[in-house]
Scaffold this motif. Structure first.
Motif, PDB file in Angstrom:
ATOM      1  N   TRP A 266       0.810  -1.218   0.000  1.00 23.21           N
ATOM      2  CA  TRP A 266       0.000   0.000   0.000  1.00 23.21           C
ATOM      3  C   TRP A 266       0.852   1.282   0.000  1.00 23.21           C
ATOM      4  CZ3 TRP A 266      -4.499   0.495   4.139  1.00 23.21           C
ATOM      5  CH2 TRP A 266      -5.340   1.536   3.775  1.00 23.21           C
ATOM      6  N   GLY A 267       2.028   1.232   0.611  1.00 25.04           N
ATOM      7  CA  GLY A 267       2.826   2.457   0.796  1.00 25.04           C
ATOM      8  C   GLY A 267       3.242   3.113  -0.515  1.00 25.04           C
ATOM      9  N   PRO A 268       3.343   4.462  -0.521  1.00 24.36           N
ATOM     10  CA  PRO A 268       3.678   5.175  -1.766  1.00 24.36           C
ATOM     11  C   PRO A 268       5.074   4.869  -2.291  1.00 24.36           C
ATOM     12  CG  PRO A 268       3.571   6.704   0.102  1.00 24.36           C
ATOM     13  CD  PRO A 268       3.077   5.380   0.602  1.00 24.36           C
ATOM     14  N   ALA A 269       5.988   4.356  -1.448  1.00 27.98           N
ATOM     15  CA  ALA A 269       7.317   3.997  -1.975  1.00 27.98           C
ATOM     16  C   ALA A 269       7.247   2.689  -2.747  1.00 27.98           C
ATOM     17  CB  ALA A 269       8.323   3.877  -0.827  1.00 27.98           C
ATOM     18  N   HIS A 270       6.129   1.979  -2.653  1.00 32.89           N
ATOM     19  CA  HIS A 270       6.000   0.660  -3.308  1.00 32.89           C
ATOM     20  C   HIS A 270       4.770   0.721  -4.224  1.00 32.89           C
ATOM     21  CE1 HIS A 270       6.437  -3.553  -3.917  1.00 32.89           C
ATOM     22  NE2 HIS A 270       6.068  -4.039  -2.744  1.00 32.89           N
ATOM     23  N   GLY A 271       3.788  -0.134  -4.015  1.00 37.43           N
ATOM     24  CA  GLY A 271       2.655  -0.200  -4.947  1.00 37.43           C
ATOM     25  C   GLY A 271       1.763   1.027  -4.931  1.00 37.43           C
ATOM     26  N   GLY A 272       1.826   1.787  -3.845  1.00 32.09           N
ATOM     27  CA  GLY A 272       1.006   3.001  -3.770  1.00 32.09           C
ATOM     28  C   GLY A 272       1.492   4.095  -4.701  1.00 32.09           C
ATOM     29  N   ALA A 273       2.656   3.845  -5.358  1.00 32.59           N
ATOM     30  CA  ALA A 273       3.219   4.894  -6.226  1.00 32.59           C
ATOM     31  C   ALA A 273       2.340   5.168  -7.440  1.00 32.59           C
ATOM     32  CB  ALA A 273       4.629   4.498  -6.668  1.00 32.59           C
TER      33      ALA A 273
END
Ligand code: ACO
Length: 435
Positions: A266-273
């Motif tokens: 979920w995090g923006p540094a990963h798939g949330g990007a």
């Protein structure tokens, strides 16, 4: 194929007479690694590698990335060939089993997945517990984790057949869970899966169809959907996959492990990007604002990042980004969108960044998320669904990596060490005596 010992590395601790010889291991391709497992016993020291940038945490024969050359292989097959010639469920079979299926193996596999694509009716009631504006990833974490409450009679993680059924259930049910997260937020009735459709078609159908009119599958869009699923299916030991492996190393059940993977993704540094890229493009708004935006990104005192750029492993163009950029043009052409201001803005941003010394010197290139949001938006997905779609695609990768770990005789609980920097031992002081 397992790793083979190729030589050794000798490490001597400066200022002491302690030294150790560590085996140097070779995989089939890629850099060698040295096996540090006996280093603490021999030298009394650990290694220090925050972010694990220099540490191989496992053997794996699933996915290979050469980040300098921009190469991605699933079970040895280049991503470009799979994207062009394969289908998502065939890629699922490949990732799970190691080889491409024969026609009859493929058919059985497809039937096996389809047989599990409905959700238990009781799960419908879970959705009512969420607010209508809940983020689809919050719903995914909750509902996927809750699957363990429905299949608790079949959760022996040491049993091959239980693991196989769990894999089918997860791959089959995540599209239904994700599509229903959207339906719930839109206030529309849930649409049940149909077994006459392919995996990608079925997802589009459950997501877009309404009872009041016939839903016609657009073959260009279902091909694009299938492609997006293939491109996101696995990516070796990234943050979410490592989360799944770490959770699984304790013997936790696969539904709980995949829910942990979804949380990590979920995090923006990963798939949330992918979601963050669209927000960033909307904020930039116009090509005339690119320079000012990039000045902010390059400013050391500013936390702004160029979302969709940079990668821990790729120090070259992410091969998935190239494929998805081309697919963007195909989808926009099919939908009759001659000029998409977002795509124009993204391409101009990419062009300027790739000629700017800040990005060139740091080898920062577009990653898969830079263009995926544009194509998903054109296909009618709301921004909040982008990462949930990534989770649908990555479930097969997580399950394959979890299965590989469970089958590894060397498997033990994952448990990193630390460099402690806190207070040394001290005695408790009662509150009345504290100044
Ligand atoms: N924008 C601006 N600068 C960046 C970016 C970026 N997107 N990415 C890295 N840098 C800079 C760092 O600030 C650092 O600069 P410095 O040497 O002056 O300190 C240098 O490049 C090296 O970057 P690291 O942060 O050390 O790279 P790391 O491997 O830790 O991070 C990551 C990789 C998280 C992907 C990072 O590049 C990033 O945050 N990118 C934007 C988010 C994104 O697109 N994530 C999706 C990744 S792909 C995926 O998960 C599907």
């Amino acid at each position: 194929m397992s790793a083979s010992a190729k030589g050794s590395v000798t490490i001597t601790l400066d200022g002491s007479n302690k030294s150790t010889r560590l085996p140097l291991l070779s995989g089939t391709v890629g850099p060698d690694v040295f096996d540090i497992r006996k280093m603490y016993a021999d030298l009394g020291v650990f290694t220090y590698d925050p972010g694990y940038g220099a540490t191989a945490s496992c053997d794996s024969s699933i996915t290979y990335i050469d980040g300098d050359a921009g190469i991605l292989l699933y079970r040895g097959y280049p991503i470009e060939q799979l994207a062009e010639q394969s289908r998502f469920l065939e890629v699922c079979y490949l990732l799970l089993n190691g080889d491409l299926p024969t026609a009859s193996e493929y058919r059985n596999f497809e039937l096996g997945v389809m047989r599990h694509n409905m959700l238990h009716e009781q799960i419908r009631t879970f959705y009512n517990g969420f607010r209508r504006d809940a983020h689809p990833m919050a719903v995914m974490c909750g509902v996927v984790g809750a699957l363990s409450a429905f299949y608790h009679d079949n959760l022996d993680v040491r049993d091959t057949e239980s693991r196989r059924i769990a894999a089918f259930r997860l791959i089959a049910k995540v599209p239904t869970i994700a599509a229903w997260a959207h339906k719930y937020s839109a206030g529309q009735p849930f649409v049940y899966p149909r077994n006459d459709l392919t995996y990608a078609e079925n997802f589009l159908y459950m997501f877009h169809a309404v009872p009041t009119e016939e839903y016609k599958i657009n073959p260009v869009l279902s091909k694009a959907m299938d492609l997006i699923l293939i491109l996101h299916a696995d990516h070796e030991q990234n943050a979410s996959t490592s989360t799944v492996r770490l959770a699984g190393s304790t013997g936790a059940n696969p539904f709980a492990c995949i829910a942990a993977g979804i949380a990590s993704l979920w995090g923006p540094a990963h798939g949330g990007a992918n979601e963050a890229v669209l927000k960033m493009l909307a904020e930039i708004g116009h090509t005339r604002n690119i320079k000012a935006f990039l000045d902010d990104v390059k400013d050391k005192d500013n936390q702004t990042k160029l979302m969709g750029f940079g990668h821990r492993v790729y120090k070259n163009y992410d091969p998935r980004a190239k494929i998805i950029q081309k697919a963007c043009h195909d989808v926009l052409a099919e939908l009759g969108i001659k000029d998409d201001p977002l795509l124009d803005l993204a391409m101009e941003l990419e062009k300027i960044a790739l000629s700017d010394p800040y990005f060139v010197d740091r080898k920062l290139y577009p990653n898969v998320d830079f263009y995926s949001g544009i194509i998903l938006k054109a296909m009618g997905f709301p921004t909040s669904m982008f990462t949930a779609l990534f989770a649908v695609a990555r479930t097969v990768g997580w399950v394959s990596q979890w299965t590989e770990m469970m089958e590894d005789p060397q498997q033990r609980i994952g448990r990193p060490r630390q460099l402690y920097t806190g207070a040394p031992r001290r005695d408790y002081v009662p509150v009345s005596q504290r100044g």
